[in-house]
Design an enzyme around this catalytic site. Structure first.
Site, mmCIF file in Angstrom:
data_model
loop_
_atom_site.group_PDB
_atom_site.id
_atom_site.type_symbol
_atom_site.label_atom_id
_atom_site.label_comp_id
_atom_site.label_asym_id
_atom_site.label_seq_id
_atom_site.Cartn_x
_atom_site.Cartn_y
_atom_site.Cartn_z
ATOM 1 N N ASP A 68 -2.888 -0.398 -24.132
ATOM 2 C CA ASP A 68 -4.203 -0.857 -23.353
ATOM 3 C C ASP A 68 -4.711 -1.541 -24.421
ATOM 4 O OD1 ASP A 68 -6.308 -1.087 -21.687
ATOM 5 O OD2 ASP A 68 -5.616 0.387 -20.599
ATOM 6 N N VAL A 100 -1.002 -2.631 -15.324
ATOM 7 C CA VAL A 100 -2.267 -3.249 -15.579
ATOM 8 C C VAL A 100 -3.074 -3.735 -14.590
ATOM 9 C CG1 VAL A 100 -1.353 -3.836 -17.915
ATOM 10 C CG2 VAL A 100 -1.495 -5.700 -16.176
ATOM 11 N N GLU A 112 -4.914 -5.079 -11.135
ATOM 12 C CA GLU A 112 -4.470 -5.928 -10.210
ATOM 13 C C GLU A 112 -5.049 -7.328 -10.035
ATOM 14 O OE1 GLU A 112 -1.785 -5.145 -8.590
ATOM 15 O OE2 GLU A 112 -2.005 -5.722 -6.485
ATOM 16 N N LYS A 164 -2.120 -10.165 -15.225
ATOM 17 C CA LYS A 164 -0.655 -9.455 -15.360
ATOM 18 C C LYS A 164 0.256 -10.681 -15.993
ATOM 19 C CE LYS A 164 -0.564 -6.170 -11.806
ATOM 20 N NZ LYS A 164 -0.329 -4.665 -12.047
ATOM 21 N N SER A 216 -0.343 -2.973 -6.449
ATOM 22 C CA SER A 216 -0.616 -2.621 -4.951
ATOM 23 C C SER A 216 -0.268 -3.572 -4.014
ATOM 24 C CB SER A 216 -2.338 -2.260 -4.925
ATOM 25 O OG SER A 216 -2.601 -1.390 -5.800
ATOM 26 N N HIS A 258 5.917 1.104 -6.557
ATOM 27 C CA HIS A 258 4.528 1.240 -6.158
ATOM 28 C C HIS A 258 4.473 2.823 -5.963
ATOM 29 C CE1 HIS A 258 1.399 1.250 -2.731
ATOM 30 N NE2 HIS A 258 0.681 1.058 -3.816
ATOM 31 N N ASN A 267 -1.012 7.717 -6.003
ATOM 32 C CA ASN A 267 -1.882 8.325 -6.683
ATOM 33 C C ASN A 267 -2.436 9.764 -6.074
ATOM 34 O OD1 ASN A 267 -4.070 8.499 -8.487
ATOM 35 N ND2 ASN A 267 -5.196 6.871 -7.723
ATOM 36 N N ASN A 325 0.629 -0.900 1.522
ATOM 37 C CA ASN A 325 -0.751 -1.423 1.331
ATOM 38 C C ASN A 325 -1.132 -2.877 2.447
ATOM 39 O OD1 ASN A 325 -1.573 0.214 -0.438
ATOM 40 N ND2 ASN A 325 -0.963 -0.820 -2.320
#
Ligand SMILES: NC(=O)c1ccc[n+]([C@@H]2O[C@H](COP(=O)([O-])OP(=O)(O)OC[C@H]3O[C@@H](n4cnc5c(N)ncnc54)[C@H](O)[C@@H]3O)[C@@H](O)[C@H]2O)c1
Length: 317
Positions: A33, A91, A93, A98, A120, A141, A144, A191
């Protein structure tokens, strides 16, 4: 192929779940990160998850804190993923985040390595275009919380090879996850549909037709859903939901995906959902209770975990 070390890019909401799942299944994670602080916070969350998750899921086995720590390398240096067997990218969205990351990681790792792009809504074909290995990029995908969800939407981009899909399926089988493989268009299946109802729920709240509690209750009690649309948005993170709607709006050029102004306002106010303890709903006790967990008393621990996080508790059903 062996999966000894997996590179995890992004240690936010989803990255934390990915690392938890890997270490619980004996796979080491090299976690990247942008700052030491974010990585430290992520490590604390992973250790909490590792402690509580085996109580919430029959398929997860308890491991010692030291074992979990040994399986995590935290770094801000992307070069550290060079010797990994697979990369999972989680990372922010945002294409402007990205795209340069993919271009960079593409130069760091061997050409045959496969990337699992966790997004997503952003098209996998678009993500693959930022690399020189579009055949080796496959969409993953994850749901969560990652370590408690048994099913994954896997997306085949325009150039995705069978080898990339098979490699991902082998990794998912080690994590005891089932894949549903779909074709690539922004938002995929989950989504493209779910963000419409989360966004419309925000409009219903904005129009004062009902309270947030009532909107979610109608979905739970009338439709039998485990969670209502506003609770789901809070779990995902309102910033991620907003960005995903923006991607869908931009990609399809369709006004039905315009983000509700109330949702955008909450994001600008810093109310991002569970991760900030406030979104459409307030979660005043969640963080407090997680901190109080007593590892010496599993029954009390489970009770507290259930109270602290009803979503995790739901997963046991
Ligand atoms: N939240 C969910 O429920 C969910 C579900 C499935 C997929 N996703 C997708 O997963 C991805 C991550 O979502 P999230 O909810 O974890 O977001 P988040 O905002 O919680 O975390 C994103 C993380 O990426 C890090 N990051 C940003 N730029 C980076 C870089 N250059 N190198 C390394 N790290 C970087 C950020 O510092 C942050 O820690 C998004 O693409 C999102 O759409 C989210």
């Amino acid at each position: 192929m062996k999966f000894q070390r997996v590179g995890v890019l992004g240690a936010g909401n989803i990255g934390i779940g990915v690392v938890t799942d890997l270490v619980l299944h004996g796979i080491s994670a090299v976690v990247v990160d942008v700052s030491e602080d974010i990585l430290k916070r992520a490590q604390t969350e992973v250790l909490n998850n590792v402690r509580v998750a085996p109580l919430l899921s029959k398929t997860l086995t308890r491991i010692a804190k030291e074992e979990a720590l040994q399986r995590m390398v935290l770094t801000t240096d992307l070069e550290d993923v060079a010797s990994c067997d697979f990369i999972i990218e989680n990372v922010t969205e945002d294409w402007s985040v990205k795209k340069p990351l993919y271009a960079k990681v593409d130069r760091v790792v061997p050409p045959e390595l496969c990337f699992g792009a966790n997004t997503s809504c952003i098209s996998i074909t678009q993500i693959a275009s930022a690399t020189r290995r579009p055949a080796n990029v496959v969409g993953i995908h994850l749901m969560n919380p990652v370590h408690l969800k048994p099913t994954v939407e896997v997306i085949r981009g325009f150039h995705t090879s069978d080898r990339a899909v098979d490699t991902l399926l082998r990794l998912l089988s080690l994590l005891h996850k089932e894949a549903i493989i779909v074709e690539d268009l922004p938002g995929f299946v989950s989504n493209r549909i779910s963000h419409l109802f989360m966004n419309e729920a925000a409009f219903v709240l904005q129009d004062k037709v009902a309270t947030a509690e009532q909107i979610d209750l109608i979905f739970k009690k009338c439709f039998g859903h485990k969670m209502g649309p506003l609770e789901t948005a809070d779990l995902i993170g309102l910033d991620t939901v907003m960005r995903s709607l923006d991607v869908l709006y931009e990609s399809f050029q369709d006004p039905k995906y315009r983000c509700c102004p109330l949702l955008r306002k909450l994001v600008h106010a810093g109310h991002l959902g569970r991760k900030t303890n406030r979104g459409f709903h307030a979660y005043p006790q969640a963080q407090e209770m997680k901190r109080e967990i007593d590892p010496a008393n599993p029954t009390a621990e489970l009770a507290r975990a259930k109270a602290a996080d009803c979503v995790l508790a739901e997963e046991r059903k």
